[in-house]
Design an enzyme around this catalytic site. Structure first.
Site, PDB file in Angstrom:
ATOM      1  N   MET A  70       0.823  -1.203   0.000  1.00  0.00           N
ATOM      2  CA  MET A  70       0.000   0.000   0.000  1.00  0.00           C
ATOM      3  C   MET A  70       0.859   1.256   0.000  1.00  0.00           C
ATOM      4  SD  MET A  70      -2.639   1.140   2.992  1.00  0.00           S
ATOM      5  CE  MET A  70      -3.646  -0.311   2.711  1.00  0.00           C
ATOM      6  N   LEU A  86      -6.156   6.567  -2.240  1.00  0.00           N
ATOM      7  CA  LEU A  86      -6.774   5.482  -1.475  1.00  0.00           C
ATOM      8  C   LEU A  86      -8.293   5.506  -1.646  1.00  0.00           C
ATOM      9  CD1 LEU A  86      -5.771   4.370   2.058  1.00  0.00           C
ATOM     10  CD2 LEU A  86      -8.163   4.861   1.602  1.00  0.00           C
ATOM     11  N   LEU A  92     -10.692  -1.141  -3.380  1.00  0.00           N
ATOM     12  CA  LEU A  92     -10.707  -1.067  -1.929  1.00  0.00           C
ATOM     13  C   LEU A  92     -12.090  -0.714  -1.403  1.00  0.00           C
ATOM     14  CD1 LEU A  92      -8.949  -1.139   0.666  1.00  0.00           C
ATOM     15  CD2 LEU A  92      -8.589   1.316   0.348  1.00  0.00           C
ATOM     16  N   ARG A 109     -10.020  14.594   5.956  1.00  0.00           N
ATOM     17  CA  ARG A 109      -9.262  13.723   6.851  1.00  0.00           C
ATOM     18  C   ARG A 109      -7.783  14.106   6.940  1.00  0.00           C
ATOM     19  NH1 ARG A 109     -11.792   9.407   8.981  1.00  0.00           N
ATOM     20  NH2 ARG A 109     -13.704   8.645   7.993  1.00  0.00           N
ATOM     21  N   TYR A 117       0.633  11.076  11.792  1.00  0.00           N
ATOM     22  CA  TYR A 117       1.973  10.857  11.250  1.00  0.00           C
ATOM     23  C   TYR A 117       3.020  11.702  11.960  1.00  0.00           C
ATOM     24  CZ  TYR A 117       0.739   7.703   7.451  1.00  0.00           C
ATOM     25  OH  TYR A 117       0.332   6.599   6.735  1.00  0.00           O
ATOM     26  N   SER A 124       5.720   7.943   7.103  1.00  0.00           N
ATOM     27  CA  SER A 124       5.751   6.485   7.199  1.00  0.00           C
ATOM     28  C   SER A 124       7.158   5.957   6.909  1.00  0.00           C
ATOM     29  CB  SER A 124       4.763   5.866   6.213  1.00  0.00           C
ATOM     30  OG  SER A 124       4.902   4.462   6.177  1.00  0.00           O
ATOM     31  N   ARG A 158       0.799   1.326  -3.903  1.00  0.00           N
ATOM     32  CA  ARG A 158      -0.522   1.557  -4.508  1.00  0.00           C
ATOM     33  C   ARG A 158      -0.939   3.016  -4.423  1.00  0.00           C
ATOM     34  NH1 ARG A 158      -3.507   1.455  -7.790  1.00  0.00           N
ATOM     35  NH2 ARG A 158      -5.459   0.321  -8.093  1.00  0.00           N
ATOM     36  N   TYR A 159      -0.550   3.707  -3.331  1.00  0.00           N
ATOM     37  CA  TYR A 159      -1.119   5.031  -3.097  1.00  0.00           C
ATOM     38  C   TYR A 159      -0.099   6.158  -2.945  1.00  0.00           C
ATOM     39  CZ  TYR A 159      -4.918   1.825  -2.034  1.00  0.00           C
ATOM     40  OH  TYR A 159      -5.837   0.806  -2.097  1.00  0.00           O
ATOM     41  N   CYS A 190      -8.667  -9.411  -1.698  1.00  0.00           N
ATOM     42  CA  CYS A 190      -8.972  -8.679  -2.932  1.00  0.00           C
ATOM     43  C   CYS A 190      -8.700  -7.191  -2.780  1.00  0.00           C
ATOM     44  CB  CYS A 190     -10.441  -8.891  -3.312  1.00  0.00           C
ATOM     45  SG  CYS A 190     -10.860 -10.611  -3.669  1.00  0.00           S
ATOM     46  N   HIS A 257      -5.577  -6.327  10.112  1.00  0.00           N
ATOM     47  CA  HIS A 257      -6.527  -5.337   9.615  1.00  0.00           C
ATOM     48  C   HIS A 257      -7.851  -6.013   9.307  1.00  0.00           C
ATOM     49  CE1 HIS A 257      -8.304  -2.039   7.418  1.00  0.00           C
ATOM     50  NE2 HIS A 257      -7.250  -1.284   7.703  1.00  0.00           N
ATOM     51  N   ASP A 334       6.803  -1.882   9.959  1.00  0.00           N
ATOM     52  CA  ASP A 334       6.133  -0.849  10.738  1.00  0.00           C
ATOM     53  C   ASP A 334       5.552   0.221   9.838  1.00  0.00           C
ATOM     54  OD1 ASP A 334       6.148  -1.534  13.434  1.00  0.00           O
ATOM     55  OD2 ASP A 334       8.254  -0.942  13.678  1.00  0.00           O
ATOM     56  N   GLU A 337      -0.386   1.750  11.232  1.00  0.00           N
ATOM     57  CA  GLU A 337      -1.233   0.825  11.989  1.00  0.00           C
ATOM     58  C   GLU A 337      -0.504   0.205  13.184  1.00  0.00           C
ATOM     59  OE1 GLU A 337      -1.472   1.000   8.727  1.00  0.00           O
ATOM     60  OE2 GLU A 337      -3.596   0.955   8.151  1.00  0.00           O
ATOM     61  N   GLU A 341      -1.643   3.188  15.798  1.00  0.00           N
ATOM     62  CA  GLU A 341      -2.849   2.517  16.289  1.00  0.00           C
ATOM     63  C   GLU A 341      -2.535   1.535  17.419  1.00  0.00           C
ATOM     64  OE1 GLU A 341      -6.886   0.405  14.498  1.00  0.00           O
ATOM     65  OE2 GLU A 341      -5.162   0.743  13.183  1.00  0.00           O
ATOM     66  N   CYS A 397     -13.644 -14.869  -6.134  1.00  0.00           N
ATOM     67  CA  CYS A 397     -14.569 -15.013  -5.006  1.00  0.00           C
ATOM     68  C   CYS A 397     -15.927 -15.437  -5.563  1.00  0.00           C
ATOM     69  CB  CYS A 397     -14.692 -13.702  -4.246  1.00  0.00           C
ATOM     70  SG  CYS A 397     -13.180 -13.216  -3.386  1.00  0.00           S
ATOM     71  N   CYS A 400     -18.091 -12.474  -6.314  1.00  0.00           N
ATOM     72  CA  CYS A 400     -17.324 -11.299  -6.768  1.00  0.00           C
ATOM     73  C   CYS A 400     -18.197 -10.355  -7.592  1.00  0.00           C
ATOM     74  CB  CYS A 400     -16.131 -11.767  -7.607  1.00  0.00           C
ATOM     75  SG  CYS A 400     -15.113 -10.421  -8.241  1.00  0.00           S
ATOM     76  N   CYS A 405     -11.305  -7.946 -11.503  1.00  0.00           N
ATOM     77  CA  CYS A 405     -10.673  -9.056 -10.789  1.00  0.00           C
ATOM     78  C   CYS A 405     -10.507 -10.261 -11.710  1.00  0.00           C
ATOM     79  CB  CYS A 405     -11.542  -9.453  -9.592  1.00  0.00           C
ATOM     80  SG  CYS A 405     -10.775  -9.097  -8.021  1.00  0.00           S
TER      81      CYS A 405
END
Length: 417
Positions: A70, A86, A92, A109, A117, A124, A158-159, A190, A257, A334, A337, A341, A397, A400, A405
């Site tokens: 991610m 994201l 997602l 957000r 952070y 991160s 991904r982000y 997925c 998660h 690390d 999360e 968290e 799935c 799905c 996918c």
């Protein structure tokens, strides 16, 4: 994930705890140590701007391994772009008028996530850890598998940058012959591995081109023996830090998660694969302590896979079980999360609220050399197998709802190796 939720508890309650209380002082010391390590990691990763570190030898790589994850914002100013990508990811989540709602939610957000952070070093550390792991992996691979060398790793987030698409472009420029999409999520979902693999398929589909490289995927590895050994070692080391008289009573909480039940009920294999990891780890530990598998980072009013990590901590403390070891079982490095968290929201703030005696967290796998060996072994075995993917990947799935996918699974299944 933590970035999707809101930290509803007041962190100031922890700051105000009496310095004379051993529990608060020890937790603060542990958190400060991890925060300092995270800050150092962020500083190191800020110095790396390319998709692949320059320390890798400048030879034409025969085999390229793109490490899929991610990602996370390296700097506070990167948080909005991270959240925007994201919330725009339809693999997602699916939102009404997503192209309008996603930027709105991301903007709202951003300040809160920036605050989180800032408490873990300003960004991160996941890119730094992935770089370290990739370097360790390819060094071993060049020795273990000279017939597929030189090996070069690439980071495909991904982000955040370096994005998956940017990694593919670099691999194509480098003239890679054999490309391995290597998910850094040991357990398949997925919404995580699936989304990253979809990005690879869509890259080529959008260009209307077939790949020049021969692709294959390491799409899951929940019970790899060296992965299990790493987790078991880290748990044993942390258990030894509990008071001797309390050690046998420590409850191990494996925290992963969570997923919305709507995703689980479509047949996503993630819960079963996380459970398999936990079972193998406890067998390795000879079931030394009582344990539970719990789920973190629930968002919104919809039903999520449970029990939730925070609810479980409360319930255990109410029942007199006040010595708890948290184990991030679905995270290998690390990031927010674990560092925010688990370490702050749960271990510090919630632990104080519940009257816990000791809440500790097992270290993430991060720079463990045995973990580098696990990654190298996975790639070597995969290359020798001549298989494009696992037997599980082509199976969609049962319920799905995402046509991409199926197209992605067909893309990898038809690769000629």
């Amino acid at each position: 994930m933590a970035v999707l939720g809101s930290a509803s508890r007041l962190l100031l309650q922890f700051v105000k705890c009496s310095s004379g209380r051993t529990l608060c002082a020890s937790k603060q010391s542990r958190w400060q140590s991890r925060a300092a390590a995270a800050a150092a990691a962020v500083t190191a990763t800020k110095q790396t701007t390319a998709a692949t570190p320059q320390s890798q030898e400048q030879k034409k790589p025969k085999t390229g391994i793109v490490m899929l994850n991610m990602g996370g914002p390296e700097k506070l100013e990167d948080v909005y772009d991270f959240l925007f990508r994201l919330f725009m990811d339809r693999d997602l989540m699916t939102l009404p008028v997503q192209n309008k709602l996603a930027p709105f939610i991301a903007k709202r957000r951003t300040p809160k996530i920036q605050e989180q952070y800032s408490r873990i070093g300003g960004g991160s550390p996941i890119k730094m850890w992935t770089t370290l792991q990739g370097e360790g992996m390819v060094k071993l691979l060049d020795e273990m598998s000279p017939e597929t060398a030189p090996h070069k790793f690439y980071i495909g987030f991904r982000y955040v940058h370096p994005l998956t698409e940017e990694a593919i472009e670099e691999m194509e420029r480098d003239g890679v012959e054999r490309a391995v999409a290597f998910t850094q999520y040991p357990q398949y979902s997925c919404s995580t591995t699936g989304s990253s693999l979809n990005a690879i398929y869509q890259y080529y589909n959008n260009k209307g081109e077939e790949p020049k490289m021969r692709w294959s995927a390491i799409d899951r590895w929940p019970t790899h023996p060296l992965l299990i050994e790493c987790f078991a070692d880290h748990i044993q080391k942390e258990l030894k830090k509990f008071p001797v008289e309390k050690r046998d009573d420590v409850v191990i909480l494996f925290s992963a998660h969570s997923l919305p039940m709507s995703v689980v009920n479509r047949g996503d294999p993630y819960p079963q694969e996380v459970g398999a990891t936990v079972q193998h780890v406890m067998e390795k530990l000879n079931h030394c302590n009582p344990y539970r598998l719990v789920w973190q980072s629930r968002v919104g009013p919809m039903a999520w896979l449970g029990p939730q990590t925070d609810d479980t901590i409360k319930g255990l403390c109410e029942r007199g079980k006040k010595n708890i070891l948290l184990v991030p079982i679905a995270f290998t490095s690390d990031h927010i999360e674990t560092l925010h968290e688990l370490d702050i929201e749960y271990s510090q703030v919630l632990g104080k609220e519940c009257g816990a005696e000791n809440i500790r967290r097992a270290e993430s796998l991060n720079g463990n050399p045995l973990f580098f060996k696990a990654l190298a072994d996975l790639v070597q075995r995969h290359l020798k197998s001549k298989e494009a993917c696992s037997r599980q990947l082509p199976l969609r799935c049962p319920l799905c709802v995402n046509p991409v996918c199926g197209q992605t699974k067909a893309f990898f299944a038809r690769q000629k190796l």
